[in-house]
Design a protein around this motif. Sequence first.
Motif: not given
Length: 937
Positions: A421-428, A540-543, A553-564
């Motif tokens: 797993t991991g995360f990436a940050v890109l900047s033009p 996921g990733q949290v700032w 201050h927090y910002e959370v982004f997740v992927s793949g967690i179950a839904n209803d």
Amino acid sequence: MFRLTTPHILFILWVTLWLTGLHAGKYRNRPPIKGEKSNRRISKQTHCQLGNGSYEIEERWRPDLGPPFGILHCVHCECIAVQRKKKFVARPKCKNIKNFCPTPTCDTPVLLPEHCCKTCPSQGNLAGLEEDLATKKLEEDDDDRKMKELTVLLTGKALSPPVPTEGAARGYFTYMKRNLHYTIHYVGMERPTWVRFTDENRNILEEHKVAEVNFHIEDSKICGVWRDVPKVYRRKLMKGRLYLLLATNHHPDGLVFGRFVRAKEMRLKQEVYSSVLLPDVSRSRETIGGGGIASVFLGQEKMYLNLEFNGIFTHEDARNVNVLIRLHQETSLGTRELLTETFHILSKVDPDYNAAEIRFDLTKSDESMLSRGKLILEITSADGVRVLSGRILPKTTCNIFQAILTTRASEDRYVSNSHPTGFAVLSPRKDGSVAYSVYTERLSGPLLKLALKTAGPTNADMKTLSEVDKLYIKDSWTNGTFSNVSTGVAESLLLDDLHLHLPTMKHRRELIGRIRQRLYTEAFLNGHPFLLHGNNSATGQVWLYIDSLCHLHYEVFVSGIANDESLPNGRIRRHLVELMEVPINHHKRNKKRVLKKFDGEEVGDILEDLTRNTFANLDYGKSSFLVTTKTQGFGKSVELETQLNGLPVPENCYSHKQKTGSEVYFPGDSKLPVEKDNKCYFEKKEYEDGYQWLSPHDACVMCFCKRGKIECDKTVCPPSECESPITVAKECCPMCPEDNHLLNKDVSKSRGCYFHGDKKFHLAGTRWHPYIPPFGFSRCAICKCDAKSQRVMCRRKKCPVLPCAEDDTYREHPLDCCKKCKKNHRPDQLGDEAHSKNPHEILAAGGCRFRGEIRTNGSEWHPTVQPWGEITCINCHCKDGRARCKRMKCPKLTCVVKVHPENECCSRCLDPSEIKMKGNLHHQGWRRRRRRDREEH
């Protein structure tokens, strides 16, 4: 032959009816058949569930809470369709209209049954009005949640009087959920110090001070968020009646100015490149103070430009004015080569704001030059004298581009409990390249390369736009730049249509993540990213960012967690973000706090009520950030978590120490809330309530823990007994030269005493004021280390008997212990306290703030209420930081007749003589009133 006559037919009918009645009589006493409650599962994608009711999309209702509340007539609900990923699901939305009811025009309004708003008797039914009111409020609330794009052209000519500046700026604004996120790109001007939102008269409605930027923000870019924009300013914003002003050090009243324009009016939905156009003062000084912006978006072999500009027209230009637009390319020698040009006719010219739409053909060579920032745009007046020009560059934005990296579902057969797993940050960047920072964990093998791909006709058909095979990896971080990029990369990046692929050598597996643009917040600018991981395929990733005001201050982004949708029998699932504190004291239990519940894949907020103990635990580095799932009937489980090791915590958030130059100050008052355990945290150490210690930074400073607050005082030395005292190393107070023979050359071997009050070793012959917590150093007592007995001897200072009255005494200095008699002059009296402290010190010592006044700990007073003055029947008392007021308790009276005197607090019994007198007076008054009533009638 038998024939049926009329009597026979009647007899047969009578018998038939009688038999039917007998059969029906069996069921006559049974209750009617009731329909059974349906067990059919209602689809959450098409129906809303609220209470025991189910409602389809676009259906409206008023919620029924059942007895004893019944129907809430002031609450109107609607079932709406909300997009989640690629599906639409039904969600209820409710609005209370009670505060929006119109004011009745009559004196005696009434509330009709099953209504919310009061109405006049002659006004009739307001059902239609209430329904329209609910519709309007629901639509307004829905409109506030929609994303809106706005832009601003900022020039000096827009000010009155105009400011002759050679610079200009452009603002990008995104309104989302009542917050206004902005990026301001300025060129050719000094760095602004203030961003001000004003009305048309330049009255300041909101202002933001420009903060220092971090490494990933260029010097020509300002980032910020105006949070919770009031409704009155939201209306101005959407109607184009809000303005922006940038102030600098040399122009505090404003350097450039401009009006907000809705982006939909300019067709900026696909803006990829942009340009800030500056006046070419080398050709004409008439253009100074002017400027323009160009918004560029690409089509099929076409380039479309939306232009906004001013400053190239004269007073004679009014209607049907020609403007020449030229497109140049920069050669390898640095010269300009004309590619194409076109004329545009403006039907009407405005001195402050003009707009035009231009289209150019775009070849493959032109696209390559565009992606590398080699194209230059010019707007020229018809006579060719006045020119605005600027380089076309990728769109400047403070938004962050990030991707959460996971493996493909088809590759899960290789995955154990520790999947990659991991995360990436890109900047033009301005030159068209894209910088990247990639963090990975649990890789099964070395990375082969990084590739930027976009989706083809099918999801399996991915087109590679750019890739890097030479990777630089250190401590799980991979940093570098995609250099060879095309215009397609920039366009796909801004449209969230780009994917990052990281193939590994083992099993040829890939980490894949879709790159998404996230709106700028403070957490992205100064925050620290953490990877959220669990034991399943979710990631996921949290700032996180803690500012100088101790707000998290927090910002959370997740992927793949179950839904209803995966739950049986209509059960409900909720996702929560939680903070788990691991205390410094290992004997304490971990403490969890739910921060927010959320649906979807992202959530963010700001916490302003964290305690000093919480910040100390965060600085300790053992606390965790959790994403949990609470399922109806199954309890709560942890989906994702990360340990907050390395999160920067400002020292003032968990300690009172503040450094200024070479000195150290210890303010006693803290605005942070204090937990109930009343412990203190100082220099990453925990101290019990009532404990005192020497400051590690200054041996002459004593600190004390008082109900969770740290109070530190500098050593106070008594007046010397000799004329020329000397100062000895490691001693806070000077000593007399005649005691110098008691010292050893090695001070550590000198004779002396240990004083438990300040927990220090004092040399023989030294004198000092004792430290008495929580009051600090007592100036009315002097301690001395006796040279012969090597014991501490303390005595209270004796004050002389004064020949004057107490009212005629005063203290010559605030810190004096003894008073003096007044002479000809009369200094301000300081009361009986030896310490004259400032408000912060009084509050730190347990004082109270009551109705704007500072009261000392233990003081009592009567409150003053205007216009009645002092209320003597109420006593107020300040104790340990809390002011409490109570009405004076009166004794219980057993007499029959009681009277409450006017200037007294309690009632009293009347004497028999007073009872007779008052009875006669009462009877006389009654007779007078009766006689007056008769005369009136």
